[in-house]
Design an enzyme around this catalytic site. Sequence first.
Site, PDB file in Angstrom:
ATOM      1  N   HIS A  72     -24.252  39.552 -44.990  1.00 52.68           N
ATOM      2  CA  HIS A  72     -24.441  40.306 -43.743  1.00 52.68           C
ATOM      3  C   HIS A  72     -25.919  40.446 -43.453  1.00 52.68           C
ATOM      4  CE1 HIS A  72     -24.050  43.000 -47.178  1.00 52.68           C
ATOM      5  NE2 HIS A  72     -24.984  43.740 -46.607  1.00 52.68           N
ATOM      6  N   HIS A  92     -28.601  42.803 -41.478  1.00 56.32           N
ATOM      7  CA  HIS A  92     -28.771  44.124 -40.855  1.00 56.32           C
ATOM      8  C   HIS A  92     -29.747  44.018 -39.688  1.00 56.32           C
ATOM      9  CE1 HIS A  92     -27.401  46.679 -44.414  1.00 56.32           C
ATOM     10  NE2 HIS A  92     -27.701  45.570 -45.075  1.00 56.32           N
TER      11      HIS A  92
END
Length: 154
Positions: free
Chosen positions: A104, A106
Amino acid sequence: MSASTQPDCIFCRIVAGEAHSHPVHEDDDVLAFMDIQPVEPGHTLIIPKHHYENLLESTPEAMAAVARVSVPLARALREVFSPDGIFVAQTNGVAAGQTVFHYHLHLIPRWHGSRVQLHGRRLADPEELAAHAVRIRAALRGGEDAIETESVQD
Ligand code: AMP
Ligand code: ZN
């Protein structure tokens, strides 16, 4: 790119629609949604739908798909939250601070004087996350570089 699902992975469960999220963008390869424990308002995560533990396990193609979404999404965050800056961060391995083992990226709006941190202290109010997601989705739809996005909603 097919979505490979790891049953124990919370982000795979979000991709599969088995766990709730506040999505802001979805296409064939990528999902972006509000971080449940934001460092700052507007803290958003971009993930490949396919399960890669982190950058080291991923592919250049998957990372390109994530990067492609990061540009309009950063502009949408700028439009909605008017931050002084946007911090982009990504963790690989426990030693780097990784706590969810599905890649992921951010995107964290930042203001002058705010502390650089990667993890928020408390869970956000779900209604506030939902409201932020609505505004980000609208900004993505209306932006100068509007991207093809499936019609995602909470
Ligand atoms: P990292 O420490 O880089 O692995 O970051 C993981 C991020 O995922 C943290 O910012 C968490 O707040 C966030 N997170 C964990 N579970 C969820 C969830 N169910 N929905 C949205 N964000 C989550
Ligand atoms: Zn996963």
